[in-house]
Motif scaffolding. Sequence first.
Motif, PDB file in Angstrom:
ATOM      1  N   HIS A  56       0.879  -1.132   0.061  1.00  0.00           N
ATOM      2  CA  HIS A  56      -0.072  -0.132   0.003  1.00  0.00           C
ATOM      3  C   HIS A  56       0.927   1.241  -0.169  1.00  0.00           C
ATOM      4  N   VAL A  57       0.409   2.307  -0.737  1.00  0.00           N
ATOM      5  CA  VAL A  57       1.097   3.661  -0.741  1.00  0.00           C
ATOM      6  C   VAL A  57       0.255   4.626  -1.111  1.00  0.00           C
ATOM      7  N   SER A  58       0.519   5.693  -0.192  1.00  0.00           N
ATOM      8  CA  SER A  58      -0.136   6.914  -0.514  1.00  0.00           C
ATOM      9  C   SER A  58      -0.435   7.318  -2.052  1.00  0.00           C
ATOM     10  N   GLU A  59      -1.324   8.170  -2.236  1.00  0.00           N
ATOM     11  CA  GLU A  59      -1.675   8.892  -3.705  1.00  0.00           C
ATOM     12  C   GLU A  59      -0.782   9.984  -3.683  1.00  0.00           C
ATOM     13  N   TYR A  60      -0.184  10.371  -2.808  1.00  0.00           N
ATOM     14  CA  TYR A  60       0.666  11.813  -2.605  1.00  0.00           C
ATOM     15  C   TYR A  60       1.805  11.696  -1.893  1.00  0.00           C
ATOM     16  N   LYS A  61       2.726  12.438  -2.174  1.00  0.00           N
ATOM     17  CA  LYS A  61       3.970  12.348  -1.418  1.00  0.00           C
ATOM     18  C   LYS A  61       3.758  13.476  -0.327  1.00  0.00           C
ATOM     19  N   TYR A  62       3.993  13.138   1.022  1.00  0.00           N
ATOM     20  CA  TYR A  62       3.802  14.091   2.297  1.00  0.00           C
ATOM     21  C   TYR A  62       5.146  14.641   2.328  1.00  0.00           C
ATOM     22  N   ILE A  84     -12.253  10.492   8.544  1.00  0.00           N
ATOM     23  CA  ILE A  84     -11.482  10.459   7.251  1.00  0.00           C
ATOM     24  C   ILE A  84     -11.640  11.792   6.382  1.00  0.00           C
ATOM     25  N   ILE A  85     -10.648  12.396   6.047  1.00  0.00           N
ATOM     26  CA  ILE A  85     -10.880  13.606   5.220  1.00  0.00           C
ATOM     27  C   ILE A  85     -10.026  13.401   3.715  1.00  0.00           C
ATOM     28  N   THR A  86     -10.816  13.872   2.809  1.00  0.00           N
ATOM     29  CA  THR A  86     -10.722  13.797   1.352  1.00  0.00           C
ATOM     30  C   THR A  86     -10.727  15.045   0.787  1.00  0.00           C
ATOM     31  N   ILE A  87      -9.999  14.930  -0.509  1.00  0.00           N
ATOM     32  CA  ILE A  87     -10.079  16.161  -1.113  1.00  0.00           C
ATOM     33  C   ILE A  87     -10.496  15.791  -2.875  1.00  0.00           C
ATOM     34  N   ASP A  88     -11.025  16.510  -3.766  1.00  0.00           N
ATOM     35  CA  ASP A  88     -11.308  16.239  -4.958  1.00  0.00           C
ATOM     36  C   ASP A  88      -9.910  16.145  -5.626  1.00  0.00           C
ATOM     37  N   PHE A 106      -3.235   7.338   7.388  1.00  0.00           N
ATOM     38  CA  PHE A 106      -4.572   6.788   6.644  1.00  0.00           C
ATOM     39  C   PHE A 106      -4.530   6.844   5.168  1.00  0.00           C
ATOM     40  N   ALA A 107      -3.747   7.873   4.886  1.00  0.00           N
ATOM     41  CA  ALA A 107      -3.845   8.245   3.252  1.00  0.00           C
ATOM     42  C   ALA A 107      -3.128   6.793   2.493  1.00  0.00           C
ATOM     43  N   LYS A 108      -2.275   6.126   3.353  1.00  0.00           N
ATOM     44  CA  LYS A 108      -1.555   4.974   2.560  1.00  0.00           C
ATOM     45  C   LYS A 108      -2.525   4.030   2.253  1.00  0.00           C
ATOM     46  N   MET A 122      -9.500  12.021  -3.200  1.00  0.00           N
ATOM     47  CA  MET A 122      -8.246  11.449  -2.630  1.00  0.00           C
ATOM     48  C   MET A 122      -8.278  11.466  -1.291  1.00  0.00           C
ATOM     49  N   VAL A 123      -7.977  10.146  -0.412  1.00  0.00           N
ATOM     50  CA  VAL A 123      -7.871  10.229   0.873  1.00  0.00           C
ATOM     51  C   VAL A 123      -6.754  11.024   1.372  1.00  0.00           C
ATOM     52  N   VAL A 124      -6.853  11.976   2.191  1.00  0.00           N
ATOM     53  CA  VAL A 124      -5.777  12.991   2.554  1.00  0.00           C
ATOM     54  C   VAL A 124      -4.959  12.716   3.969  1.00  0.00           C
ATOM     55  N   CYS A 125      -6.081  12.301   5.131  1.00  0.00           N
ATOM     56  CA  CYS A 125      -5.612  12.229   6.406  1.00  0.00           C
ATOM     57  C   CYS A 125      -6.731  11.788   7.262  1.00  0.00           C
ATOM     58  N   GLY A 126      -6.360  11.335   8.453  1.00  0.00           N
ATOM     59  CA  GLY A 126      -7.503  11.014   9.314  1.00  0.00           C
ATOM     60  C   GLY A 126      -7.332  12.087  10.336  1.00  0.00           C
ATOM     61  N   ILE A 127      -8.351  11.866  11.509  1.00  0.00           N
ATOM     62  CA  ILE A 127      -8.101  13.007  12.628  1.00  0.00           C
ATOM     63  C   ILE A 127      -8.862  11.978  13.697  1.00  0.00           C
ATOM     64  N   SER A 128      -8.245  11.763  14.848  1.00  0.00           N
ATOM     65  CA  SER A 128      -8.963  11.117  15.858  1.00  0.00           C
ATOM     66  C   SER A 128      -9.297  12.330  16.861  1.00  0.00           C
ATOM     67  N   ILE A 129     -10.415  12.175  17.386  1.00  0.00           N
ATOM     68  CA  ILE A 129     -10.967  13.015  18.412  1.00  0.00           C
ATOM     69  C   ILE A 129     -11.567  12.510  19.536  1.00  0.00           C
ATOM     70  N   GLY A 130     -11.237  13.125  20.872  1.00  0.00           N
ATOM     71  CA  GLY A 130     -11.944  12.563  22.030  1.00  0.00           C
ATOM     72  C   GLY A 130     -11.223  13.046  23.278  1.00  0.00           C
ATOM     73  N   CYS A 131     -11.490  12.572  24.233  1.00  0.00           N
ATOM     74  CA  CYS A 131     -10.928  13.017  25.644  1.00  0.00           C
ATOM     75  C   CYS A 131      -9.725  12.574  25.854  1.00  0.00           C
ATOM     76  N   ALA A 132      -8.396  13.376  26.310  1.00  0.00           N
ATOM     77  CA  ALA A 132      -7.181  12.797  26.591  1.00  0.00           C
ATOM     78  C   ALA A 132      -7.019  11.822  27.683  1.00  0.00           C
ATOM     79  N   ARG A 133      -6.467  10.844  27.632  1.00  0.00           N
ATOM     80  CA  ARG A 133      -6.424   9.969  28.707  1.00  0.00           C
ATOM     81  C   ARG A 133      -6.140  10.642  29.952  1.00  0.00           C
ATOM     82  N   GLN A 134      -4.933  11.254  29.729  1.00  0.00           N
ATOM     83  CA  GLN A 134      -4.340  12.156  30.764  1.00  0.00           C
ATOM     84  C   GLN A 134      -4.028  13.484  30.391  1.00  0.00           C
TER      85      GLN A 134
END
Length: 242
Positions: free
Chosen positions: A92-98, A150-154, A189-191, A207-219
């Motif tokens: 697996h490989v992303s469709e863009y170079k970070y 999961i964030i995408t862009i055209d 996640f883009a990979k 095109m899948v660009v990235c993901g974002i995790s959201i929640g309360c920090a454990r500490q």
Amino acid sequence: MSAPEETVVVAGPVDGSSRKSIDSLIAGRYACREFSDRPVQRRTIEEILRTARFAPSGANIQPWCVYALAGASKQRVSAALLEAHRNARDEHVSEYKYYATELPPPYLNRRQEFGRLFYGSLGVAQTDGEARANQTAKNYIFFGAPVGLIITIDRRLETGSWLDLGMFVQNVMLAAAGRGLQSCPQETFAKYHRILRPLLSIPDEQMVVCGISIGCARQTTSARLMPRADIGEFASFAGFDE
């Protein structure tokens, strides 16, 4: 029948306390990699996205798309990504170079410093490939966060729209922080776009660009792990003393 008009509240002048609050949100944001299992309601995510959509974009194109995941849907995605990461990650490989193929200084130095600080904080040797892979795997369970985006862009859009998308992603994280939540942006996640596409019904033009995790920090985190360059390293000023 026409759609009802939307009411948009325009803020007035920012006073000292508001400015301090905004500055604190920006400076206090960090990439959280350990979340609690405390749930986050759908309405909270809707509020975050409803606020983040006011990110600036050239000609008001608004190039972002968001796939919000929780519960069993998030677990299904995580299971598929973990399976691929464990058994077929080289396929697996992303469709863009970070990153640039050859990073010039000071960027290479900063990336190397990140590796030392990050893996050092975990007690993982940078030469320990298996331990690093196990740490990377935590991305695909969204570091335990109850919500994943999961964030995408055209793909038909140009580089300028990626600038707009970056401002939207930042808005998402700051809007989350304003509600007492932490977040983590995750390019990895883009990979696995080939796995995400059928699971989330992502159209081919996205095109899948990235993901974002959201929640309360454990500490709570008392100190920032990653340093930031002072403004003298990236800014110049002219005309202020005239």
